[in-house]
Enzyme design. Structure first.
Site, PDB file in Angstrom:
ATOM      1  N   HIS A  44       0.827  -1.203   0.000  1.00  0.00           N
ATOM      2  CA  HIS A  44       0.000   0.000   0.000  1.00  0.00           C
ATOM      3  C   HIS A  44       0.864   1.257   0.000  1.00  0.00           C
ATOM      4  O   HIS A  44       2.047   1.242   0.369  1.00  0.00           O
ATOM      5  CB  HIS A  44      -0.917   0.008   1.228  1.00  0.00           C
ATOM      6  CG  HIS A  44      -0.166   0.009   2.519  1.00  0.00           C
ATOM      7  ND1 HIS A  44       0.385   1.139   3.071  1.00  0.00           N
ATOM      8  CD2 HIS A  44       0.136  -1.005   3.371  1.00  0.00           C
ATOM      9  CE1 HIS A  44       0.995   0.844   4.196  1.00  0.00           C
ATOM     10  NE2 HIS A  44       0.859  -0.456   4.417  1.00  0.00           N
ATOM     11  N   GLU A  64      -2.314  -7.356   7.506  1.00  0.00           N
ATOM     12  CA  GLU A  64      -1.003  -7.280   8.132  1.00  0.00           C
ATOM     13  C   GLU A  64      -1.016  -8.025   9.462  1.00  0.00           C
ATOM     14  O   GLU A  64      -2.075  -8.288  10.048  1.00  0.00           O
ATOM     15  CB  GLU A  64      -0.610  -5.817   8.331  1.00  0.00           C
ATOM     16  CG  GLU A  64       0.743  -5.569   8.991  1.00  0.00           C
ATOM     17  CD  GLU A  64       1.917  -6.155   8.230  1.00  0.00           C
ATOM     18  OE1 GLU A  64       2.062  -7.395   8.280  1.00  0.00           O
ATOM     19  OE2 GLU A  64       2.685  -5.378   7.618  1.00  0.00           O
TER      20      GLU A  64
END
Length: 443
Positions: free
Chosen positions: A247, A323
């Site tokens: 990202h 994550e």
């Protein structure tokens, strides 16, 4: 109705390495050996060769009497448990071979029994003859030949207990640690053509196994040079390619703070949105992305949305791409964690099983989750190129597993915001890292 016993074995010297299989068919009543088959299959894994032996033995029995009952005896617990229906067949190189084996005879006429390796010496001998002959450059093993002293490497599943398959079908050649299986076959059954029932057992089985040979260990080319790393035989088909986009930057990124799945879930900063736009433009120029899958966290969904809009694609969210949860360390810098939780941090740096303070997720648990997610995505995107928009730990973990690197390799990779990496997964279960931390599109 006649009853046969099929004894089969296969192996490779190196796993993957030069591989072959052997099988025999015996009369169940008299014990008389009615047929023997041995075939060199090139470079493959133990499990692939073992399935080749099973397939050849069943075909040999079918050629003798298509109406017979067959009792298969093998020292591969993996093959016996999978063909008996007690274990799932997850590895992409094995599922099509198992499918072919299941079609030779009706299921109600075949039974399977695991036997210790010392009770499978006849098939083992044939498999070693096949490997000897292949390594020497011959065709079929000569009649009456005896194998050399170099035996094949035992498959790692031979001593597994019943109930669950060995960890990840670990002898099947993939590089992942602790969670190897690839879910469903990325290349589908079409990668190994199904043969008509009754096809001659010798010869064709080797061709069937070509799609399961390992990547990067092919024979020299016509010029005598070995293919470059990552080369794959054409008959493996197009790989499933996972393009891995981290990202874009968030307010926490330049401060190098722990930002996992258990914290505040920050959105992209202005710089992060610009990075996502640049990545989108680069992917649009290449024109290779066929699907976009994102972690559920805000920063990845925002990045994925920007890219997908440019490509005219929808975004699928997969929770497995999230994550790691860094527990009480969320939002802290490394220095702050060292100051507040020095013992926990040292343990975390020393062992992948250690959890961050406050019940976070260990790297070992993350790896298990990522491997399962990888398997599912590779299966769902056979032969396609799919963009995964995710985070530092998932991307590093996918690369580490593809390389067969130890857990500490996670601390030895740089992964910048909005960087691109890529891993290709072939039909034989092998993986090829194509790219790591590419940021050229951001310049």
């Amino acid at each position: 109705m006649r009853e046969f016993v099929v004894e089969a074995d296969g192996g490779s010297r190196g796993n993957p390495g030069p591989a072959g299989y052997g099988a025999l068919v015996a009369d169940a009543a008299t014990g008389e050996t009615l047929a023997e088959v041995a075939e060199y299959v090139g470079v493959a894994t133990n499990n692939v060769a073992e399935y080749g032996g099973l397939l050849a033995g069943l075909r040999a029995a079918h050629a003798l009497d298509p109406a017979a009952r067959v009792h298969v005896r093998m020292d591969s617990k993996l093959v016996v448990e999978q063909m008996s229906g007690r274990w799932k067949i997850k590895h992409p190189a094995l599922k099509p071979l198992a499918g072919q084996a299941s079609r030779v005879f009706p299921a109600d006429r075949v039974t399977y029994e695991w036997i210790p390796r010392e009770q499978n010496k006849r098939a083992d001998r044939l498999a070693n003859l096949a490997m000897d002959t292949g390594v020497a450059g011959g065709g079929a093993p000569p009649a009456g030949a005896e194998p050399s002293s170099g035996q094949h490497q035992p498959a790692s599943d031979a001593s597994s207990t019943a109930g669950e398959p060995p960890a990840g079908e670990a002898s099947a050649g993939d590089a992942s640690v602790g969670a190897l299986p690839l879910g469903e076959p990325p290349a589908g059954e079409a990668s190994v053509g199904a043969l008509p029932v009754g096809e001659p057992p010798a010869g064709r089985a080797a061709a069937d196994l070509r799609a399961a040979r390992t990547v990067g260990t092919a024979a020299p080319t016509a010029t005598g040079a070995l293919p470059a790393a990552g080369w794959a035989p054409a008959d493996l088909g197009a790989p499933a390619t996972l393009v891995l986009l981290r990202h874009g930057e968030t307010p926490l990124t330049p401060q190098k703070r722990f930002s996992g799945s258990g914290g505040s879930d920050p959105s992209l900063s202005g710089i992060g949105r610009e990075q996502a736009e640049r990545a989108a433009a680069a992917f649009a120029r290449r024109g290779t992305i066929q699907a976009v899958v994102s972690s559920p966290l805000a920063r990845t969904r925002e990045t994925a949305g920007i890219v997908a809009a440019r490509l005219g694609l929808d975004v699928t969210v997969d929770d497995g791409l999230r994550e790691t949860d860094f527990g009480a360390w969320e939002g802290l810098t490394f220095a702050e964690v060292r100051e507040r939780h020095p013992e926990d941090l040292n343990a975390w740096l020393a062992s992948p099983d250690a959890e961050p303070t406050g019940g976070g997720e260990s790297f070992a648990a993350t790896a298990d989750r990522i491997a399962v997610t990888r398997d599912r995505l590779v299966a769902a995107h056979a032969g396609r190129t799919v963009l995964l928009v995710t985070h530092v730990t998932p991307i590093k973990t996918l690369v580490r597993l593809a390389l067969g690197a130890p857990p500490e390799a996670l601390f030895r990779m740089e992964l910048s915001a909005a960087s691109v990496s890529a891993v290709a997964y072939y039909a034989d279960g092998n993986a090829s890292v194509r790219l790591l931390n590419d940021t050229s599109h951001l310049r």
